[in-house]
Write a protein that holds these residues in place. Structure first.
Motif, PDB file in Angstrom:
ATOM      1  N   GLN A  68       0.828  -1.206   0.000  1.00 19.03           N
ATOM      2  CA  GLN A  68       0.000   0.000   0.000  1.00 19.03           C
ATOM      3  C   GLN A  68       0.865   1.260   0.000  1.00 19.03           C
ATOM      4  O   GLN A  68       0.545   2.238  -0.683  1.00 19.03           O
ATOM      5  N   MET A  70       3.858   1.560  -1.233  1.00 18.32           N
ATOM      6  CA  MET A  70       4.426   1.707  -2.578  1.00 18.32           C
ATOM      7  C   MET A  70       3.382   2.260  -3.552  1.00 18.32           C
ATOM      8  O   MET A  70       3.674   3.153  -4.347  1.00 18.32           O
ATOM      9  N   GLU A  71       2.163   1.741  -3.483  1.00 21.28           N
ATOM     10  CA  GLU A  71       1.100   2.208  -4.368  1.00 21.28           C
ATOM     11  C   GLU A  71       0.780   3.676  -4.106  1.00 21.28           C
ATOM     12  O   GLU A  71       0.664   4.477  -5.042  1.00 21.28           O
ATOM     13  N   THR A  73       2.733   5.900  -2.738  1.00 23.30           N
ATOM     14  CA  THR A  73       3.882   6.711  -3.147  1.00 23.30           C
ATOM     15  C   THR A  73       3.850   6.955  -4.651  1.00 23.30           C
ATOM     16  O   THR A  73       4.089   8.072  -5.114  1.00 23.30           O
ATOM     17  N   GLU A  74       3.545   5.898  -5.404  1.00 23.02           N
ATOM     18  CA  GLU A  74       3.443   6.055  -6.861  1.00 23.02           C
ATOM     19  C   GLU A  74       2.326   7.028  -7.228  1.00 23.02           C
ATOM     20  O   GLU A  74       2.482   7.872  -8.124  1.00 23.02           O
ATOM     21  N   ARG A  75       1.199   6.939  -6.548  1.00 23.06           N
ATOM     22  CA  ARG A  75       0.083   7.868  -6.804  1.00 23.06           C
ATOM     23  C   ARG A  75       0.498   9.302  -6.496  1.00 23.06           C
ATOM     24  O   ARG A  75       0.193  10.223  -7.252  1.00 23.06           O
ATOM     25  N   GLN A  77       3.529  10.523  -6.455  1.00 21.20           N
ATOM     26  CA  GLN A  77       4.480  10.972  -7.471  1.00 21.20           C
ATOM     27  C   GLN A  77       3.742  11.369  -8.751  1.00 21.20           C
ATOM     28  O   GLN A  77       4.067  12.383  -9.373  1.00 21.20           O
ATOM     29  N   SER A  78       2.750  10.590  -9.108  1.00 20.78           N
ATOM     30  CA  SER A  78       1.969  10.894 -10.309  1.00 20.78           C
ATOM     31  C   SER A  78       1.217  12.218 -10.138  1.00 20.78           C
ATOM     32  O   SER A  78       1.222  13.068 -11.040  1.00 20.78           O
ATOM     33  N   ASN A  80       1.999  14.673  -8.119  1.00 18.98           N
ATOM     34  CA  ASN A  80       2.976  15.763  -8.099  1.00 18.98           C
ATOM     35  C   ASN A  80       3.457  16.091  -9.517  1.00 18.98           C
ATOM     36  O   ASN A  80       3.667  17.262  -9.856  1.00 18.98           O
ATOM     37  N   SER A  81       3.606  15.070 -10.334  1.00 20.55           N
ATOM     38  CA  SER A  81       3.992  15.310 -11.733  1.00 20.55           C
ATOM     39  C   SER A  81       2.911  16.112 -12.449  1.00 20.55           C
ATOM     40  O   SER A  81       3.218  17.045 -13.209  1.00 20.55           O
ATOM     41  N   ILE A  99       8.418  14.853  -2.290  1.00 20.17           N
ATOM     42  CA  ILE A  99       8.285  13.476  -1.815  1.00 20.17           C
ATOM     43  C   ILE A  99       9.641  13.045  -1.275  1.00 20.17           C
ATOM     44  O   ILE A  99      10.640  13.108  -1.985  1.00 20.17           O
ATOM     45  N   ASP A 101      12.760  10.999  -0.469  1.00 19.43           N
ATOM     46  CA  ASP A 101      13.405   9.885  -1.158  1.00 19.43           C
ATOM     47  C   ASP A 101      13.834   8.851  -0.120  1.00 19.43           C
ATOM     48  O   ASP A 101      14.714   9.110   0.702  1.00 19.43           O
TER      49      ASP A 101
END
Length: 125
Positions: A68, A70-71, A73-75, A77-78, A80-81, A99, A101
């Protein structure tokens, strides 16, 4: 002389009787101690099994939580992009949180735990 012999023989018999009783009592004590130790061993084995089961449940829960994290964090990052792109396109200044590191702080990494597998059978003799 006969009286002395008879007394000595009776004394020896009594001494042998006491020795046998002492030996029997020692054997009884050792038997009781062995039973008590077996009982304690069974209780410890049950505790080991219970704690092992709890550990495996917690390890499973931790694996779910790591996935969860990791998921999410990926969300993040997305998102924030997307915010960075929106900021560049619109020209509006946005407060986009950085975020962290996890590689900069390895002690916070969600590392997979290496289970220590044990069972009560290891402790039975």
């Amino acid at each position: 002389m006969d009286e002395r012999k008879r007394k000595r023989m009776l004394s020896n018999r009594e001494s042998a009787r006491r020795s046998r009783m002492k030996k029997q009592q020692h054997l009884t004590d050792l038997t009781n101690q062995a039973a008590q130790l077996r009982n304690e061993n069974e209780q410890i084995a049950m505790q080991v099994n219970l704690i092992t089961q709890q550990y495996l449940e917690l390890d499973s829960d931790n694996s779910v939580l790591r996935a969860q994290v990791m998921e999410l964090t990926e969300r993040l990052q997305s998102l924030n992009s997307m915010l960075l792109i929106f900021q560049e396109v619109s020209g509006m200044a946005m407060d986009i949180p950085e975020i962290p590191d996890p590689l900069l702080r390895p002690w916070l990494l969600p590392c997979p735990a290496q289970p220590i597998m044990a069972s009560a059978e290891l402790f039975q003799f």
